[in-house]
Design an enzyme around this catalytic site. Structure first.
Site, PDB file in Angstrom:
ATOM      1  N   ARG A 201       0.851  -1.188   0.000  1.00  0.00           N
ATOM      2  CA  ARG A 201       0.000   0.000   0.000  1.00  0.00           C
ATOM      3  C   ARG A 201       0.889   1.241   0.000  1.00  0.00           C
ATOM      4  NH1 ARG A 201      -4.105   2.533   4.581  1.00  0.00           N
ATOM      5  NH2 ARG A 201      -5.196   3.928   3.152  1.00  0.00           N
ATOM      6  N   HIS A 202       0.384   2.340  -0.548  1.00  0.00           N
ATOM      7  CA  HIS A 202       1.128   3.596  -0.592  1.00  0.00           C
ATOM      8  C   HIS A 202       1.368   4.145   0.814  1.00  0.00           C
ATOM      9  CE1 HIS A 202      -2.647   5.588   0.407  1.00  0.00           C
ATOM     10  NE2 HIS A 202      -3.218   4.863  -0.548  1.00  0.00           N
TER      11      HIS A 202
ATOM     12  N   HIS B 107      -3.059   0.152  -3.410  1.00  0.00           N
ATOM     13  CA  HIS B 107      -3.905   0.707  -2.364  1.00  0.00           C
ATOM     14  C   HIS B 107      -4.167  -0.351  -1.296  1.00  0.00           C
ATOM     15  CE1 HIS B 107      -4.728   4.048  -5.192  1.00  0.00           C
ATOM     16  NE2 HIS B 107      -4.592   3.092  -6.084  1.00  0.00           N
TER      17      HIS B 107
END
Length: 626
Positions: A368-369, A553
């Protein structure tokens, strides 16, 4: 109060009967504690010492349920000790390391004789007397060695007890059930079906072979002394998740929960939908208090970590009854007893599997970012950073120093936000950690969202690969579009704009799923189909050895890894619950097996990144102004 709880309160409230108080109870009564609360403390701590009961009472002084007459639930288990127990612990540890956690890891090794039942607090001592007498009566009849045979299926692995020995164990269970019903007024259900000792349960089917290999290293004929053990748990939290606090947390608001490192917290997954991201609401096992707590201060604990062992009595065939000797290993509730001595067979199979691991061809790291600005400052973050003439300025040190240039309106950053300064630091730190672990990243794919491109770029910087590996922007990696607040696909920066902003973009890459194919508010089925197609196309396009890094995400971790390892998609409601718990830079790692085109989930190559909140501060408030 729930209807079921109300009925239970009514059932037990009028059943208190007189009984001569024990020495422990008399001590608590002498200190001024009411009888029903003193009995509750003794039952909750296993009736061991006055100090433990008094400590429990002190910790629960603000427990709103302290006066409620809800009893504990009790279960009778037959537990192994000695060499056989040590081998089971080796299996527990290795199966968890190689195949991840399954349901069996929630509880220590045991054979269930009587499943959970309730007993009034003032009658618990009767259960001890009953159990002690039954073990004494059956010690002459108890088998020298219990005959165990290994049984395996796609979701279960364990030892079945032979019929002749199982019949003896069932007699013990029935005897305990009858005596507990007659003397302690308990409704106890003995286990009369196939008796078994579970090794693994509800695991991924592709792990079956590995688990079987490890299980074959266990010699069921190893020296073992079996003990009958009585455990209890808090019946109110049976279907809750149990979390363990990693750090101390001091409440900042009146509705938050005080935690000490090591505390256990009960969390009801069905009550978290309205809780702010990154927080959960739970009840402390130590204090009984309820409140909000930061989820990244906790980790998942085992179901049995909060259970209390009341009494255990050993079966000693051919001799009179004795209790378990002090030099025998105690059954640990978390199933994590470490034994440095490994059998030769276990060592051999581990060496074989290590040699197999050395030949794995590829890995997929889904991440995930990092922290995004709107996660900290809200959806209107951009309005806080624009001057009257529309120029960007840094309103808080956690805002990025500058925003990349884009040809269209700056307002598009509202739907495509950048990383915060903390997110920038997080991402580079993860890259440095991957470098320390010598992770060889060969390909990098990113969602078109700016925060994902920035994260990929910074991870490559930390890996010192930003001049060697370029980022392939793949629209098919974007999150479930139903979650977009404005019900429209964000206006992402173009590849040219990203390149001009000094991000190392592979402009020659042609995406598998074009940006134009993304539709607002897509169905969950369409999202699952898109994700599955994207990950399979990426893996096919990257045949060389090394790690494929995918930056996406929170939804990416489940939607990309599950189809890769052959698991079906989660239900949409379960999926949303899982995604909500994934922190910034949370990651999953899959390795390709030797035979190719088959993958397994393993531990990520680096640890998670945990940190606390840091609220905004105005020096005027409280320092200068009253």
């Amino acid at each position: 109060m729930a209807v079921a709880e109300t009925q239970l309160y009514a059932k037990v409230a009028n059943k208190h009967r007189s009984k001569s108080p024990s020495v422990l109870l008399e001590s608590l009564l002498a200190k001024g504690f009411p009888a029903h609360i003193a009995q509750k403390a003794l039952a909750a701590t296993g009736q061991k010492t006055i100090e433990e009961a008094a400590k429990w009472l002190h910790s629960h002084c603000n427990d709103p349920s302290l006066d409620d007459p809800i009893p504990q639930e009790y279960a009778l288990y037959l537990c192994p000790t000695g060499c056989f127990y040590n081998r089971l612990q080796e299996f527990w540890k290795e199966s968890k390391r190689q195949c991840g956690k399954n349901r069996a890891h929630e509880i220590f090794p045991h054979i269930t004789l009587c499943d959970f039942f309730t007993c009034e607090d003032q009658k618990v001592e009767l259960l001890y007397d009953i159990l002690k007498q039954i073990v004494n009566n059956f010690s002459q009849k108890f088998p020298q060695t219990i005959s165990l045979s290994l049984h395996s299926s796609t979701s279960y692995l364990g030892f079945f007890i032979s019929d002749s020995h199982a019949n003896i164990l069932k007699e013990i269970a029935v005897a305990f059930s009858s005596e507990a019903s007659a003397l302690a007024d308990c409704h106890v259900k003995p286990c009369l079906k196939q008796l078994h000792l579970t090794l693994a349960h509800k695991f991924c089917p592709h792990h079956q072979k590995t688990l079987e290999q490890l299980a074959k290293c266990i010699n069921p004929g190893e020296t073992c002394q079996w003990v009958a053990a009585l455990y209890s748990r808090d019946m109110r939290f049976v279907h809750y998740q149990t979390l363990r606090a990693l750090f101390q947390y001091k409440p900042q608001n009146i509705d938050e929960l005080m935690m000490n490192a090591g505390d256990f917290i009960y969390v009801d997954p069905t009550q978290q939908s309205d809780v702010s991201e990154g927080w959960v609401i739970g009840t402390s096992h130590r204090t009984g208090c309820r409140g909000f707590l930061p989820e990244n201060y906790t980790e998942r604990a085992n179901e049995s970590d909060t259970w209390v062992k009341h009494r255990e009595y050993a079966f000693v065939p051919g001799s009179k009854f004795v209790t378990q000797s002090a030099n025998e290993p105690n059954v640990k509730l978390n199933g994590e007893v470490h034994n440095p001595v490994m059998s030769r067979s276990v060592t051999n199979i581990l060496s074989l599997q290590l040699s197999q691991n050395a030949t794995l061809r590829r890995g997929v790291l889904v991440m995930r970012h990092g922290e995004r600005v709107d996660q900290v400052f809200g959806k209107s973050w951009l309005q806080q950073c624009l001057t009257a003439d529309g120029k960007y300025y840094r309103a808080d040190l956690n805002f990025p120093p500058t925003l990349p240039k884009r040809k269209d309106s700056m307002k598009h950053f509202e739907q495509d936000p950048p990383l915060s300064c903390c997110g920038i630091f997080q991402s580079r730190l993860i890259g440095e950690a991957l470098l320390d672990q010598e992770v060889a990243v060969s390909y990098v794919y990113s969602s078109p969202a700016l925060r994902c491109v920035q994260t990929a770029h910074l991870v490559l910087q930390g890996l010192k690969l930003d001049q060697k590996v370029k980022i392939r922007v793949e629209p098919g990696l974007f999150e479930w579009t139903k979650w977009e607040a404005n019900k429209a696909i964000p206006n992402f920066m173009t590849l040219t704009e990203l390149t001009e902003a000094s991000y190392k973009i592979d402009t020659s890459y042609r995406s598998n799923i074009p940006l134009s194919s993304l539709v607002p508010s897509e169905s969950y089925e369409d999202y699952v189909s898109r994700s599955s197609a994207a990950i399979k196309q990426i893996v096919t396009a990257c045949p060389n050895k090394g790690v494929i890094l995918i930056v996406g995400h929170g939804s990416s971790l489940a939607s990309f890894t599950r189809p890769l390892i052959g698991l079906p998609a989660k239900d949409s409601s379960d999926f949303a619950q899982v995604v909500r718990k994934i922190p910034s830079l949370g990651m999953c790692f899959c390795e390709e097996l030797k035979e190719g085109n088959k993958w397994q989930m393993v531990n990520p190559p680096v640890k998670t990144l945990t940190h606390g909140a840091n609220a905004a501060f105005n020096w005027r408030n409280g320092i200068v102004e009253d």
